[in-house]
Design a protein around this motif. Structure first.
Motif, PDB file in Angstrom:
ATOM      1  N   ASP A  49       0.863  -1.183   0.000  1.00  0.00           N
ATOM      2  CA  ASP A  49       0.000   0.000   0.000  1.00  0.00           C
ATOM      3  C   ASP A  49       0.903   1.237   0.000  1.00  0.00           C
ATOM      4  OD1 ASP A  49       0.912   0.381   2.600  1.00  0.00           O
ATOM      5  OD2 ASP A  49      -0.958  -0.248   3.542  1.00  0.00           O
ATOM      6  N   VAL A  50       0.318   2.405   0.073  1.00  0.00           N
ATOM      7  CA  VAL A  50       1.093   3.642  -0.050  1.00  0.00           C
ATOM      8  C   VAL A  50       2.127   3.760   1.064  1.00  0.00           C
ATOM      9  CG1 VAL A  50       0.940   6.158  -0.017  1.00  0.00           C
ATOM     10  CG2 VAL A  50      -0.763   4.836  -1.255  1.00  0.00           C
ATOM     11  N   ALA A  51       1.731   3.488   2.301  1.00  0.00           N
ATOM     12  CA  ALA A  51       2.669   3.597   3.428  1.00  0.00           C
ATOM     13  C   ALA A  51       3.823   2.606   3.280  1.00  0.00           C
ATOM     14  CB  ALA A  51       1.936   3.375   4.744  1.00  0.00           C
ATOM     15  N   GLU A  52       3.517   1.375   2.925  1.00  0.00           N
ATOM     16  CA  GLU A  52       4.559   0.364   2.739  1.00  0.00           C
ATOM     17  C   GLU A  52       5.482   0.728   1.584  1.00  0.00           C
ATOM     18  OE1 GLU A  52       2.103  -3.045   2.232  1.00  0.00           O
ATOM     19  OE2 GLU A  52       2.203  -3.602   4.351  1.00  0.00           O
ATOM     20  N   HIS A  53       4.926   1.266   0.513  1.00  0.00           N
ATOM     21  CA  HIS A  53       5.726   1.658  -0.646  1.00  0.00           C
ATOM     22  C   HIS A  53       6.777   2.697  -0.252  1.00  0.00           C
ATOM     23  CE1 HIS A  53       6.862   2.955  -4.662  1.00  0.00           C
ATOM     24  NE2 HIS A  53       6.577   4.197  -4.289  1.00  0.00           N
ATOM     25  N   TYR A  54       6.333   3.754   0.422  1.00  0.00           N
ATOM     26  CA  TYR A  54       7.275   4.814   0.789  1.00  0.00           C
ATOM     27  C   TYR A  54       8.226   4.377   1.896  1.00  0.00           C
ATOM     28  CZ  TYR A  54       5.028   8.002  -2.373  1.00  0.00           C
ATOM     29  OH  TYR A  54       4.557   8.591  -3.508  1.00  0.00           O
ATOM     30  N   ALA A  55       7.763   3.545   2.818  1.00  0.00           N
ATOM     31  CA  ALA A  55       8.649   3.031   3.861  1.00  0.00           C
ATOM     32  C   ALA A  55       9.722   2.130   3.254  1.00  0.00           C
ATOM     33  CB  ALA A  55       7.847   2.266   4.905  1.00  0.00           C
ATOM     34  N   ARG A  56       9.326   1.271   2.308  1.00  0.00           N
ATOM     35  CA  ARG A  56      10.291   0.386   1.649  1.00  0.00           C
ATOM     36  C   ARG A  56      11.319   1.191   0.851  1.00  0.00           C
ATOM     37  NH1 ARG A  56       9.851  -4.884   0.973  1.00  0.00           N
ATOM     38  NH2 ARG A  56       7.619  -4.852   1.390  1.00  0.00           N
ATOM     39  N   THR A  57      10.845   2.209   0.145  1.00  0.00           N
ATOM     40  CA  THR A  57      11.754   3.048  -0.641  1.00  0.00           C
ATOM     41  C   THR A  57      12.744   3.777   0.258  1.00  0.00           C
ATOM     42  OG1 THR A  57      10.046   3.350  -2.326  1.00  0.00           O
ATOM     43  CG2 THR A  57      11.856   4.944  -2.307  1.00  0.00           C
ATOM     44  N   GLU A  58      12.248   4.343   1.358  1.00  0.00           N
ATOM     45  CA  GLU A  58      13.121   5.085   2.270  1.00  0.00           C
ATOM     46  C   GLU A  58      14.072   4.153   3.012  1.00  0.00           C
ATOM     47  OE1 GLU A  58      14.709   8.484   4.113  1.00  0.00           O
ATOM     48  OE2 GLU A  58      13.547   8.169   2.291  1.00  0.00           O
ATOM     49  N   ALA A  59      13.604   2.990   3.438  1.00  0.00           N
ATOM     50  CA  ALA A  59      14.476   2.027   4.107  1.00  0.00           C
ATOM     51  C   ALA A  59      15.582   1.559   3.166  1.00  0.00           C
ATOM     52  CB  ALA A  59      13.669   0.844   4.619  1.00  0.00           C
ATOM     53  N   THR A  60      15.232   1.343   1.914  1.00  0.00           N
ATOM     54  CA  THR A  60      16.221   0.939   0.914  1.00  0.00           C
ATOM     55  C   THR A  60      17.270   2.029   0.712  1.00  0.00           C
ATOM     56  OG1 THR A  60      14.576  -0.412  -0.213  1.00  0.00           O
ATOM     57  CG2 THR A  60      16.533   0.177  -1.478  1.00  0.00           C
ATOM     58  N   ARG A  61      16.818   3.267   0.610  1.00  0.00           N
ATOM     59  CA  ARG A  61      17.743   4.393   0.428  1.00  0.00           C
ATOM     60  C   ARG A  61      18.689   4.522   1.618  1.00  0.00           C
ATOM     61  NH1 ARG A  61      18.559   9.475   1.725  1.00  0.00           N
ATOM     62  NH2 ARG A  61      16.774   9.637   3.117  1.00  0.00           N
ATOM     63  N   ARG A  62      18.140   4.418   2.814  1.00  0.00           N
ATOM     64  CA  ARG A  62      18.962   4.564   4.020  1.00  0.00           C
ATOM     65  C   ARG A  62      19.929   3.396   4.193  1.00  0.00           C
ATOM     66  NH1 ARG A  62      18.071   9.135   7.293  1.00  0.00           N
ATOM     67  NH2 ARG A  62      16.084  10.097   6.767  1.00  0.00           N
ATOM     68  N   ALA A  63      19.475   2.170   3.912  1.00  0.00           N
ATOM     69  CA  ALA A  63      20.356   1.004   4.024  1.00  0.00           C
ATOM     70  C   ALA A  63      21.491   1.103   3.017  1.00  0.00           C
ATOM     71  CB  ALA A  63      19.567  -0.273   3.814  1.00  0.00           C
ATOM     72  N   THR A  64      21.195   1.572   1.824  1.00  0.00           N
ATOM     73  CA  THR A  64      22.235   1.763   0.809  1.00  0.00           C
ATOM     74  C   THR A  64      23.241   2.822   1.250  1.00  0.00           C
ATOM     75  OG1 THR A  64      20.657   1.149  -0.914  1.00  0.00           O
ATOM     76  CG2 THR A  64      22.641   2.298  -1.625  1.00  0.00           C
ATOM     77  N   ALA A  65      22.745   3.874   1.891  1.00  0.00           N
ATOM     78  CA  ALA A  65      23.637   4.931   2.382  1.00  0.00           C
ATOM     79  C   ALA A  65      24.556   4.408   3.481  1.00  0.00           C
ATOM     80  CB  ALA A  65      22.812   6.120   2.899  1.00  0.00           C
ATOM     81  N   VAL A  66      24.046   3.540   4.344  1.00  0.00           N
ATOM     82  CA  VAL A  66      24.887   2.938   5.381  1.00  0.00           C
ATOM     83  C   VAL A  66      25.985   2.104   4.719  1.00  0.00           C
ATOM     84  CG1 VAL A  66      24.964   1.246   7.254  1.00  0.00           C
ATOM     85  CG2 VAL A  66      23.141   2.927   7.189  1.00  0.00           C
ATOM     86  N   GLY A  67      25.611   1.313   3.731  1.00  0.00           N
ATOM     87  CA  GLY A  67      26.590   0.497   3.016  1.00  0.00           C
ATOM     88  C   GLY A  67      27.632   1.335   2.295  1.00  0.00           C
ATOM     89  N   ASP A  68      27.202   2.461   1.737  1.00  0.00           N
ATOM     90  CA  ASP A  68      28.131   3.338   1.031  1.00  0.00           C
ATOM     91  C   ASP A  68      29.167   3.956   1.976  1.00  0.00           C
ATOM     92  OD1 ASP A  68      26.866   2.778  -1.334  1.00  0.00           O
ATOM     93  OD2 ASP A  68      25.744   4.668  -1.410  1.00  0.00           O
ATOM     94  N   THR A  69      28.745   4.314   3.185  1.00  0.00           N
ATOM     95  CA  THR A  69      29.693   4.918   4.128  1.00  0.00           C
ATOM     96  C   THR A  69      30.624   3.879   4.741  1.00  0.00           C
ATOM     97  OG1 THR A  69      28.081   4.796   5.922  1.00  0.00           O
ATOM     98  CG2 THR A  69      28.230   6.877   4.720  1.00  0.00           C
ATOM     99  N   ASP A  70      30.221   2.611   4.728  1.00  0.00           N
ATOM    100  CA  ASP A  70      31.099   1.561   5.249  1.00  0.00           C
ATOM    101  C   ASP A  70      32.225   1.215   4.284  1.00  0.00           C
ATOM    102  OD1 ASP A  70      29.787   1.367   7.631  1.00  0.00           O
ATOM    103  OD2 ASP A  70      28.544  -0.329   7.058  1.00  0.00           O
ATOM    104  N   ARG A  71      32.084   1.562   3.046  1.00  0.00           N
ATOM    105  CA  ARG A  71      33.132   1.248   2.051  1.00  0.00           C
ATOM    106  C   ARG A  71      34.216   2.252   2.074  1.00  0.00           C
ATOM    107  NH1 ARG A  71      29.000   0.544  -2.476  1.00  0.00           N
ATOM    108  NH2 ARG A  71      27.693  -0.859  -1.352  1.00  0.00           N
TER     109      ARG A  71
END
Length: 91
Positions: free
Chosen positions: A69-91
């Protein structure tokens, strides 16, 4: 006679240390925000404890789900963006 300190080197070290602290703070903020999102909205991740690095890699690889649904869509998108950012700073 004492030699003056190398001003350029000290300034560079200070700049690098400040930048490292900013990167660490940003990584912590992204990790905490990702944890909050997966705890608030059920996205299929066990969120009883803080997310592990392996879970963040999994979250970073998520794609859109047509059943979200709309809430899950935006939460999934934001969680993905933030998790990717964590991975980027670990490199």
């Amino acid at each position: 006679m004492l030699q003056p300190r190398a001003e350029g080197a000290l300034s560079a070290i200070g700049t690098l240390l400040t930048d490292r602290q900013r990167i660490d703070s940003q990584r912590t903020m992204n990790r905490n925000a990702s944890n909050a999102l997966i705890r608030k909205i059920d996205l299929g991740i066990d969120a009883r404890k803080a997310s592990t690095d392996r879970q963040l890699v999994e979250i970073g690889s998520w794609r859109e789900h047509p059943t979200d649904d709309v809430a899950e869509h935006y939460a999934r998108t934001e969680a993905t963006r933030r998790a990717t950012a964590v991975g980027d700073t670990d490199r």
